[in-house]
Design an enzyme around this catalytic site. Structure first.
Site, mmCIF file in Angstrom:
data_model
loop_
_atom_site.group_PDB
_atom_site.id
_atom_site.type_symbol
_atom_site.label_atom_id
_atom_site.label_comp_id
_atom_site.label_asym_id
_atom_site.label_seq_id
_atom_site.Cartn_x
_atom_site.Cartn_y
_atom_site.Cartn_z
ATOM 1 N N SER A 93 0.838 -1.213 0.000
ATOM 2 C CA SER A 93 0.000 0.000 0.000
ATOM 3 C C SER A 93 0.873 1.263 0.000
ATOM 4 O O SER A 93 0.468 2.288 -0.558
ATOM 5 C CB SER A 93 -0.988 -0.003 1.169
ATOM 6 O OG SER A 93 -0.342 0.244 2.386
ATOM 7 N N GLU A 139 1.306 7.067 7.049
ATOM 8 C CA GLU A 139 2.433 6.532 6.264
ATOM 9 C C GLU A 139 2.282 6.953 4.810
ATOM 10 O O GLU A 139 3.249 7.368 4.154
ATOM 11 C CB GLU A 139 2.467 4.997 6.340
ATOM 12 C CG GLU A 139 2.806 4.440 7.711
ATOM 13 C CD GLU A 139 2.991 2.928 7.681
ATOM 14 O OE1 GLU A 139 3.540 2.396 6.701
ATOM 15 O OE2 GLU A 139 2.583 2.268 8.655
ATOM 16 N N ASP A 148 15.859 -0.827 11.403
ATOM 17 C CA ASP A 148 15.087 0.408 11.577
ATOM 18 C C ASP A 148 15.903 1.507 12.263
ATOM 19 O O ASP A 148 15.390 2.260 13.096
ATOM 20 C CB ASP A 148 13.779 0.119 12.353
ATOM 21 C CG ASP A 148 12.897 -0.883 11.602
ATOM 22 O OD1 ASP A 148 12.792 -0.771 10.367
ATOM 23 O OD2 ASP A 148 12.335 -1.778 12.245
ATOM 24 N N HIS A 160 8.654 3.033 8.772
ATOM 25 C CA HIS A 160 8.429 2.130 9.901
ATOM 26 C C HIS A 160 7.209 2.613 10.694
ATOM 27 O O HIS A 160 7.079 3.813 10.934
ATOM 28 C CB HIS A 160 9.672 2.096 10.810
ATOM 29 C CG HIS A 160 9.503 1.154 11.945
ATOM 30 N ND1 HIS A 160 9.511 -0.221 11.773
ATOM 31 C CD2 HIS A 160 9.237 1.369 13.259
ATOM 32 C CE1 HIS A 160 9.291 -0.795 12.949
ATOM 33 N NE2 HIS A 160 9.119 0.141 13.866
ATOM 34 N N GLU A 187 23.135 0.303 8.438
ATOM 35 C CA GLU A 187 23.143 -1.078 8.917
ATOM 36 C C GLU A 187 22.448 -1.139 10.270
ATOM 37 O O GLU A 187 22.606 -0.243 11.088
ATOM 38 C CB GLU A 187 24.581 -1.577 9.025
ATOM 39 C CG GLU A 187 25.122 -1.983 7.656
ATOM 40 C CD GLU A 187 26.506 -2.575 7.772
ATOM 41 O OE1 GLU A 187 26.616 -3.784 8.031
ATOM 42 O OE2 GLU A 187 27.465 -1.810 7.599
ATOM 43 N N GLY A 188 21.683 -2.168 10.504
ATOM 44 C CA GLY A 188 20.911 -2.263 11.746
ATOM 45 C C GLY A 188 19.439 -2.261 11.408
ATOM 46 O O GLY A 188 19.043 -1.922 10.283
ATOM 47 N N ASN A 229 13.440 4.069 4.350
ATOM 48 C CA ASN A 229 12.530 3.050 4.895
ATOM 49 C C ASN A 229 11.387 3.742 5.620
ATOM 50 O O ASN A 229 11.554 4.835 6.150
ATOM 51 C CB ASN A 229 13.297 2.176 5.898
ATOM 52 C CG ASN A 229 12.427 1.084 6.507
ATOM 53 O OD1 ASN A 229 11.651 0.421 5.802
ATOM 54 N ND2 ASN A 229 12.531 0.888 7.812
HETATM 55 C C1 GAR Z 1 3.846 -0.771 6.729
HETATM 56 O O1 GAR Z 1 3.056 -0.527 7.853
HETATM 57 C C2 GAR Z 1 5.300 -0.428 7.003
HETATM 58 O O2 GAR Z 1 5.437 0.673 7.847
HETATM 59 C C3 GAR Z 1 5.775 -1.692 7.687
HETATM 60 O O3 GAR Z 1 5.195 -2.726 6.944
HETATM 61 C C4 GAR Z 1 3.945 -2.274 6.432
HETATM 62 C C5 GAR Z 1 3.916 -2.547 4.955
HETATM 63 O O4 GAR Z 1 2.654 -2.230 4.426
HETATM 64 N N1 GAR Z 1 7.220 -1.787 7.704
HETATM 65 C C6 GAR Z 1 7.918 -2.249 8.730
HETATM 66 O O5 GAR Z 1 7.397 -2.725 9.736
HETATM 67 C C7 GAR Z 1 9.430 -2.168 8.585
HETATM 68 N N2 GAR Z 1 10.081 -2.513 9.800
HETATM 69 P P1 GAR Z 1 2.455 -2.061 2.861
HETATM 70 O O6 GAR Z 1 3.047 -3.328 2.213
HETATM 71 O O7 GAR Z 1 0.963 -1.990 2.675
HETATM 72 O O8 GAR Z 1 3.165 -0.824 2.421
#
Ligand code: GAR
Length: 217
Positions: A15, A176, A147, A111, A144-145, A109
């Site tokens: 999404s 997001e 998040d 999160h 690196e690491g 990224n």
């Molecule tokens: C989102 O909520 C994103 O923030 C999270 O995965 C979901 C993906 O949703 N990412 C993490 O947790 C990274 N550590 P999407 O596939 O619908 O964009």
């Protein structure tokens, strides 16, 4: 100005990938997605790429001897297509050095928590379980690491004692979808500069670094 060439990495429904496509198609983001890479052949993100005629590749980590080789393989595919900025849109792996070195401070990224709180999986559940009153989401440059890396934009949402992982996730996801394209836009306009662990935004306006009140949105 030239359009910014993006490469998107995703593992699931995509999404956030869709929000970026929508921002481009609406003329809010001067960019082009050159390639989608998924690590999972069933990722719904692939359907979105097909619908919008975006090239995609499924790269299977098991076909590489080491994780570093897997990430080197991804870096090569992105470089071949002239990608300038790599977007992790729900890519559920810790990115390794070969990709980070190929795109220094050129990987973003998203999160679903206010980092450095609640990194890793299920950031929203961690926030509910911890009982915080405010959570949100973070766009950051990848180092690196897990998040980690300099924060670009954060958005905050209130957390109610009645919230579940699902209800909080839904509230966070709406933000997001706003801040990810926004962070990419700031990058595309050459307005982001990393100084140590801080991202400086040139011509900074209050709205550039964060969005606080989702009730206003
Ligand atoms: C989102 O909520 C994103 O923030 C999270 O995965 C979901 C993906 O949703 N990412 C993490 O947790 C990274 N550590 P999407 O596939 O619908 O964009």
């Amino acid at each position: 100005m030239d359009r910014l060439s993006l490469g998107v990495l995703a593992s699931g429904r995509g999404s956030n990938f869709q929000a970026i496509i929508d921002a481009i198609e609406a003329g809010r983001l001067n960019a082009v997605v050159k390639l989608l890479v998924v690590d999972n052949p069933n990722a719904f993100a692939v359907e979105r790429a097909k619908k919008h005629s975006i090239e995609y590749l499924c790269i299977n980590a098991n076909e590489f001897t080491t994780k570093d080789d897997f990430f080197l393989g991804i870096a090569e595919e992105l470089k071949t297509r002239g990608v300038e900025l790599v977007i992790l849109a729900g890519f559920m792996r810790i990115v390794r050095k070969p990709l980070i070195d190929a795109f220094p401070h050129r990987i973003m990224n998203i999160h679903p928590a206010l980092l450095p709180s609640f990194p890793g999986l299920h950031g929203q559940k961690q926030a509910v379980d911890y009982g915080v009153r405010i959570s949100g989401c973070t766009v950051h440059f990848v180092e690196e690491g897990m998040d980690t890396g300099p924060v670009i934009i954060q958005a905050a949402v209130p957390v109610s004692p009645d919230d579940t992982e699902d209800t909080l996730s839904g509230r966070i996801l709406k933000l997001e979808h706003r801040i990810f394209p926004e962070a990419i836009r700031l990058f595309s306009e050459g307005r982001l500069r990393v100084e140590g662990r801080v991202v400086k935004i040139s011509g900074y306006k209050l709205d550039d670094g964060f969005v606080v009140n989702p009730r206003l949105s």
